[in-house]
Design an enzyme around this catalytic site. Structure first.
Site, PDB file in Angstrom:
ATOM      1  N   GLU A 294       0.829  -1.199   0.000  1.00  0.00           N
ATOM      2  CA  GLU A 294       0.000   0.000   0.000  1.00  0.00           C
ATOM      3  C   GLU A 294       0.873   1.262   0.000  1.00  0.00           C
ATOM      4  O   GLU A 294       0.487   2.294  -0.530  1.00  0.00           O
ATOM      5  CB  GLU A 294      -0.908  -0.007   1.238  1.00  0.00           C
ATOM      6  CG  GLU A 294      -2.317   0.465   0.939  1.00  0.00           C
ATOM      7  CD  GLU A 294      -3.274   0.229   2.093  1.00  0.00           C
ATOM      8  OE1 GLU A 294      -4.237  -0.523   1.884  1.00  0.00           O
ATOM      9  OE2 GLU A 294      -3.083   0.796   3.175  1.00  0.00           O
TER      10      GLU A 294
ATOM     11  N   HIS B 227       6.676 -27.399   0.603  1.00  0.00           N
ATOM     12  CA  HIS B 227       6.007 -28.554   0.022  1.00  0.00           C
ATOM     13  C   HIS B 227       4.946 -28.131  -0.986  1.00  0.00           C
ATOM     14  O   HIS B 227       4.163 -28.958  -1.460  1.00  0.00           O
ATOM     15  CB  HIS B 227       5.389 -29.405   1.139  1.00  0.00           C
ATOM     16  CG  HIS B 227       6.442 -29.969   2.054  1.00  0.00           C
ATOM     17  ND1 HIS B 227       6.899 -31.264   1.956  1.00  0.00           N
ATOM     18  CD2 HIS B 227       7.158 -29.388   3.042  1.00  0.00           C
ATOM     19  CE1 HIS B 227       7.844 -31.462   2.873  1.00  0.00           C
ATOM     20  NE2 HIS B 227       8.024 -30.325   3.543  1.00  0.00           N
TER      21      HIS B 227
ATOM     22  N   LYS C 149     -13.906   1.019  -4.147  1.00  0.00           N
ATOM     23  CA  LYS C 149     -14.980   1.424  -3.228  1.00  0.00           C
ATOM     24  C   LYS C 149     -16.022   2.253  -3.974  1.00  0.00           C
ATOM     25  O   LYS C 149     -17.224   2.046  -3.807  1.00  0.00           O
ATOM     26  CB  LYS C 149     -14.410   2.251  -2.070  1.00  0.00           C
ATOM     27  CG  LYS C 149     -13.564   1.434  -1.103  1.00  0.00           C
ATOM     28  CD  LYS C 149     -13.147   2.305   0.067  1.00  0.00           C
ATOM     29  CE  LYS C 149     -12.063   1.646   0.883  1.00  0.00           C
ATOM     30  NZ  LYS C 149     -11.418   2.544   1.813  1.00  0.00           N
TER      31      LYS C 149
HETATM   32  O1  PA5 Z   1      -3.813   1.561   5.819  1.00  0.00           O
HETATM   33  C1  PA5 Z   1      -4.907   1.965   5.461  1.00  0.00           C
HETATM   34  O2  PA5 Z   1      -5.127   3.160   5.270  1.00  0.00           O
HETATM   35  C2  PA5 Z   1      -6.067   1.013   5.235  1.00  0.00           C
HETATM   36  O3  PA5 Z   1      -5.726  -0.313   5.302  1.00  0.00           O
HETATM   37  C3  PA5 Z   1      -7.120   1.245   6.291  1.00  0.00           C
HETATM   38  O4  PA5 Z   1      -6.543   1.025   7.544  1.00  0.00           O
HETATM   39  C4  PA5 Z   1      -8.322   0.354   6.106  1.00  0.00           C
HETATM   40  O5  PA5 Z   1      -8.849   0.569   4.853  1.00  0.00           O
HETATM   41  C5  PA5 Z   1      -9.367   0.640   7.177  1.00  0.00           C
HETATM   42  O6  PA5 Z   1      -9.716   1.983   7.176  1.00  0.00           O
HETATM   43  P1  PA5 Z   1     -10.471   2.631   8.386  1.00  0.00           P
HETATM   44  O7  PA5 Z   1      -9.578   2.551   9.576  1.00  0.00           O
HETATM   45  O8  PA5 Z   1     -10.748   4.025   7.972  1.00  0.00           O
HETATM   46  O9  PA5 Z   1     -11.725   1.830   8.604  1.00  0.00           O
END
Ligand code: PA5
Length: 428
Positions: free
Chosen positions: A280, A301, A415
């Protein structure tokens, strides 16, 4: 402190001169918060600034939850749950010696998983830690609503006041507003710390404390990491050296994949957390290594053949603990029908270590070079230190790559599409 070593002939021909030129500047960008996304560098010294009263409040809340409920349901996804789960599973394992259960929900839209978890919780007195920075994430919001419905049906609305703990933004979002209105206990996710760096905040600390793990030790480890991995000279800073090396393996040697490896099944969630942290942070502008993961010897394996002789796409980054949390000895058998008496009296961890040495030799002499990150033990202190090591490595590697490590613009696209399909008001 993490001990970092490199294995395989490819490292001999890696040219670090680019890092000699740019490393100091990149390190300065991090330290002085002048790079892209610099308003998300709150994790740099969060642990050393965390007041004792806040740690105490978390510890006391966890004690209250453990004493008054049978289980904690942690509702969150991505950065809002992976770190806590990684620590809890690495330390407590899959079959903890603890009657108090930690259960994860809201990390999927799987109807079957959600149904089964809710069925499992049916007769339990549960507390809920709902974690969402935005307060609007569909997976966690839907799960939260379902759990609340069950609890209200069984115990009445009053029950929620003590049973629900919301970890969210200090001022914004639907979860913040609801918590305020309903009077739930709240914990704050700081504005300047993104989800994937938030395990060192109440996001991770409350569930970890509820699993009876010493969060003071964890924070002490993070603070040690703050000292150990802040040197701007990458030769002296193992986190930056590792960050630089993975960048060079990608940019010079054209590896496309970094495979995180553990030799302990219960460390698998650390690799899941790492995949989020690096993928990310770096996977944007058509660039970056893809992070994959495996647990050896289990996956030798299944994927071992490819790693040894398949296409030359990956290098390994092995997280190796010197001392396992628990051990067992292979018994002697009079009849020896399985011909295993040559191992009788040996510790399983000794056999696992020999498998590690043998595999390292085989893979590094084959197609896959390896970074080895060795830590003493998977205890709260060393895990705190290890997580901070990876925070620094990620920031350093991503800035070398030329991307903003702290945003995730691509995650929003699915989303938007989903909201449109679901008919969310205002979705285009
Ligand atoms: O690292 C990130 O930004 C994402 O993985 C968020 O943590 C995840 O999408 C959850 O978001 P939120 O904490 O707003 O529910």
């Amino acid at each position: 402190m993490v001990h970092y070593s490199r294995h395989g002939s490819v490292f001999e021909s890696l040219d670090y001169s680019e890092i000699d030129k740019r490393g100091e500047e990149v390190a300065r960008k991090i330290q002085q918060k002048t790079g892209e996304g610099n308003d998300f560098l709150g994790w740099l010294d969060y642990a050393s600034k965390l007041p004792e009263e806040e740690i105490e409040r978390i510890v006391e809340t966890a004690k209250h939850i453990r004493e008054n409920y049978e289980a904690l349901v942690v509702i969150g996804i991505g950065g809002s749950y992976l770190g806590a789960r990684a620590v809890i599973e690495a330390i407590n394992g899959f079959f903890p010696d603890d009657k108090f259960e930690i259960i994860y929900l809201g990390n999927t839209l799987s109807s079957t998983y959600t149904y089964q978890v809710l069925r499992h919780l049916k007769d339990k007195r549960i507390a809920v830690n709902v974690i969402s920075k935005s307060g609007t994430t569909t997976e966690s919001a839907v799960a939260f609503r379902m759990v609340k419905e069950r609890l209200i049906e069984r115990f009445g609305k009053e029950y929620l006041k003590d049973a629900i703990y919301a970890t969210t933004d200090d001022t914004h979002g639907a979860l913040h507003a609801e918590a305020k209105k309903e009077g739930y206990t709240t914990f704050v996710i700081p504005d300047d710390i993104g989800g994937r760096f938030s395990v060192i905040t109440p996001v991770g600390l409350l569930p970890i404390a509820c699993a009876n793990i010493d969060i003071r030790e964890f924070i002490r480890g993070v603070r040690a990491g703050e000292k150990a991995y802040s040197l701007s000279d990458y030769h002296k800073n193992p986190a930056y050296l590792y960050g630089a090396t993975r960048y060079l393996l990608y940019s010079q040697k054209k590896f496309s994949t970094e495979m995180f490896i553990s030799y302990e099944l219960q460390d698998k969630m650390i690799e899941e957390w790492l995949k989020q942290l690096f993928d990310e942070s770096e996977g944007k502008d058509g660039k970056a290594l893809l992070c994959a993961s495996g647990v050896f010897t289990t996956d030798l394996h299944s994927m071992g053949q490819f790693i040894q002789q398949g296409s030359h796409v990956l290098f390994e980054t092995i997280i190796k603990e010197k001392h396992p949390i628990a051990d067992h000895i292979v018994p002697y058998d009079e009849e020896n029908l399985d011909n295993l008496n040559y191992l009788a009296g040996k510790r399983l961890s000794y056999i696992n270590d020999q498998a590690f040495q043998a595999t390292l030799k085989a893979h590094t002499e084959g197609h896959s070079p390896a970074n080895v990150l060795e830590i003493e033990k998977m205890d709260p202190y060393n895990l705190g230190d290890l997580f901070y090591f990876f925070f620094r490595a990620t920031a350093f590697s991503a800035y070398l790559l030329g991307v903003n490590p702290f945003n995730q613009p691509g995650v929003e696209i699915y989303k938007k599409n989903m909201f449109k399909l679901l008919g969310k008001p205002g979705a285009e």
